[in-house]
Design a protein around this motif. Structure first.
Motif, PDB file in Angstrom:
ATOM      1  N   LEU A 133     -17.925 -50.718  12.142  1.00  0.00           N
ATOM      2  CA  LEU A 133     -18.475 -51.248  13.390  1.00  0.00           C
ATOM      3  C   LEU A 133     -19.029 -50.149  14.296  1.00  0.00           C
ATOM      4  CD1 LEU A 133     -15.688 -53.831  14.355  1.00  0.00           C
ATOM      5  CD2 LEU A 133     -17.732 -54.205  12.965  1.00  0.00           C
ATOM      6  N   HIS A 134     -18.765 -48.904  13.968  1.00  0.00           N
ATOM      7  CA  HIS A 134     -19.081 -47.829  14.915  1.00  0.00           C
ATOM      8  C   HIS A 134     -20.577 -47.697  15.199  1.00  0.00           C
ATOM      9  CE1 HIS A 134     -15.142 -45.285  14.948  1.00  0.00           C
ATOM     10  NE2 HIS A 134     -14.897 -46.584  15.015  1.00  0.00           N
ATOM     11  N   LYS A 135     -21.413 -47.887  14.190  1.00  0.00           N
ATOM     12  CA  LYS A 135     -22.851 -47.706  14.407  1.00  0.00           C
ATOM     13  C   LYS A 135     -23.375 -48.686  15.441  1.00  0.00           C
ATOM     14  CE  LYS A 135     -27.321 -47.613  12.040  1.00  0.00           C
ATOM     15  NZ  LYS A 135     -28.036 -47.744  10.725  1.00  0.00           N
ATOM     16  N   VAL A 136     -23.060 -49.973  15.266  1.00  0.00           N
ATOM     17  CA  VAL A 136     -23.560 -50.961  16.225  1.00  0.00           C
ATOM     18  C   VAL A 136     -22.855 -50.804  17.574  1.00  0.00           C
ATOM     19  CG1 VAL A 136     -24.357 -52.639  14.525  1.00  0.00           C
ATOM     20  CG2 VAL A 136     -21.969 -52.710  15.286  1.00  0.00           C
ATOM     21  N   LEU A 137     -21.587 -50.415  17.539  1.00  0.00           N
ATOM     22  CA  LEU A 137     -20.843 -50.233  18.787  1.00  0.00           C
ATOM     23  C   LEU A 137     -21.439 -49.111  19.620  1.00  0.00           C
ATOM     24  CD1 LEU A 137     -18.466 -50.700  20.690  1.00  0.00           C
ATOM     25  CD2 LEU A 137     -17.032 -49.360  19.133  1.00  0.00           C
ATOM     26  N   ARG A 138     -21.740 -48.001  18.984  1.00  0.00           N
ATOM     27  CA  ARG A 138     -22.333 -46.894  19.733  1.00  0.00           C
ATOM     28  C   ARG A 138     -23.682 -47.283  20.331  1.00  0.00           C
ATOM     29  NH1 ARG A 138     -19.662 -42.191  19.354  1.00  0.00           N
ATOM     30  NH2 ARG A 138     -18.248 -41.834  17.579  1.00  0.00           N
ATOM     31  N   GLY A 171     -25.341 -47.794  28.891  1.00  0.00           N
ATOM     32  CA  GLY A 171     -25.132 -46.612  29.706  1.00  0.00           C
ATOM     33  C   GLY A 171     -23.679 -46.210  29.828  1.00  0.00           C
ATOM     34  N   ILE A 172     -22.871 -46.578  28.833  1.00  0.00           N
ATOM     35  CA  ILE A 172     -21.443 -46.275  28.844  1.00  0.00           C
ATOM     36  C   ILE A 172     -21.171 -45.084  27.937  1.00  0.00           C
ATOM     37  CG2 ILE A 172     -19.156 -47.130  28.215  1.00  0.00           C
ATOM     38  CD1 ILE A 172     -20.146 -49.949  28.896  1.00  0.00           C
ATOM     39  N   THR A 173     -20.550 -44.052  28.491  1.00  0.00           N
ATOM     40  CA  THR A 173     -20.155 -42.882  27.712  1.00  0.00           C
ATOM     41  C   THR A 173     -18.695 -43.021  27.321  1.00  0.00           C
ATOM     42  OG1 THR A 173     -21.729 -41.474  28.899  1.00  0.00           O
ATOM     43  CG2 THR A 173     -19.929 -40.374  27.729  1.00  0.00           C
ATOM     44  N   ILE A 174     -18.414 -42.913  26.036  1.00  0.00           N
ATOM     45  CA  ILE A 174     -17.057 -43.168  25.541  1.00  0.00           C
ATOM     46  C   ILE A 174     -16.659 -42.115  24.515  1.00  0.00           C
ATOM     47  CG2 ILE A 174     -17.814 -44.679  23.660  1.00  0.00           C
ATOM     48  CD1 ILE A 174     -15.342 -46.441  24.233  1.00  0.00           C
ATOM     49  N   ASP A 175     -15.395 -41.792  24.514  1.00  0.00           N
ATOM     50  CA  ASP A 175     -14.796 -40.995  23.451  1.00  0.00           C
ATOM     51  C   ASP A 175     -14.270 -41.999  22.428  1.00  0.00           C
ATOM     52  OD1 ASP A 175     -13.276 -39.401  21.802  1.00  0.00           O
ATOM     53  OD2 ASP A 175     -11.974 -38.599  23.376  1.00  0.00           O
TER      54      ASP A 175
END
Length: 256
Positions: free
Chosen positions: A82-87, A94-98
């Motif tokens: 899911l990471h590709k679509v989530l990023r 405009g959300i920066t996340i670790d």
């Protein structure tokens, strides 16, 4: 990429082969309205320094809320497919996340993680509930704890926990942080939580559920029978609860 469009016009990118993704598309980027409302309420209780989403999935709980500017934002999603679509979703918003691929539980180490091929939202750490069928894709994942993540910093934190029945392990792995931090909030999914554990939690912590048609919180009593009676009330949002630090709890207008 396929995407759901929220009521506010934001896009949540999804994998179209996932039935949960189709649910998000059909329901304007949400699955359960009350869960998002409770999360928004929790985020508004304090000027948080750290916000953590455990079980990010497609990110709808981040897209649908106003994440405080400048906050440290950490997300955990062991289902790396899911990471590709989530990023893409979070970058567009405009959300920066670790974003981390670890699972969160009661002790650090390694574990098996079961990805649900039929509904990504029910993926979880592996246990006896997983029947060995083709429904589950098993992966090895690194496991951490909230105590490890927070590192005894004393920073205020608000955490959303959606781990399909492993909530107790997450809470146990945060014991030091809960004791040593003045202001914190944990939003826990209770749909899959053992009612005995919820009653135990309510005896030792300040636990609340939200009324469906307002932002009022109703305190969860200790005792299994009392918990069952409370959660039979259709006027309450019964999918999730919020556990508050004593200082935040004392400041809330709640109904016994």
């Amino acid at each position: 990429m396929a995407y759901a469009t929220t009521e506010d016009g934001y896009r949540i990118y999804v994998r179209p082969t996932d039935p949960r993704a189709l649910g998000l598309i059909a329901n304007k980027g949400r699955i359960i309205r009350g869960s998002l409302e409770l999360w928004r309420l929790a985020l508004g209780l304090h000027e948080w320094q750290t916000v953590i989403d455990i079980g990010v999935n497609y990110g709808e709980m981040l897209v649908g809320a106003d994440i405080p500017e400048g906050v440290e934002l950490i997300g955990f999603e062991p289902n790396t497919s899911l990471h590709k679509v989530l990023r893409k979703t979070l970058e567009t918003r405009g959300i920066t996340i670790d974003l981390r691929a670890q699972a969160v539980a009661d002790k650090p180490g390694a574990a098996r993680f079961a990805v649900d091929r039929t509904w990504s939202g029910t993926s979880s750490l592996y246990d006896e509930r997983h029947d060995g069928s083709a429904r589950w894709q098993l992966r090895d994942v690194e496991v951490t704890t909230l105590d490890e993540v927070l590192g005894g910093s004393g920073r205020s934190f608000c955490v959303k926990v959606d781990v399909e029945g492993f909530e107790r392990e997450v809470v146990d792995g945060a014991a030091r942080s809960l004791a040593d931090t003045a202001h914190w909030a944990l939003m826990l999914e209770i749909e899959h939580m053992d009612r005995g554990y919820l009653a135990e939690l309510a005896r030792t912590r300040d636990v609340f559920v939200k009324e469906k048609d307002s932002v009022a919180l109703r305190r969860v009593p200790g005792g299994r029978v009392a918990v069952e009676e409370l959660l039979d009330n259709p006027a309450l949002h019964r999918q999730d609860c919020v556990v508050l630090s004593p200082g935040l709890s004392a400041a809330q207008p709640w109904e016994p």
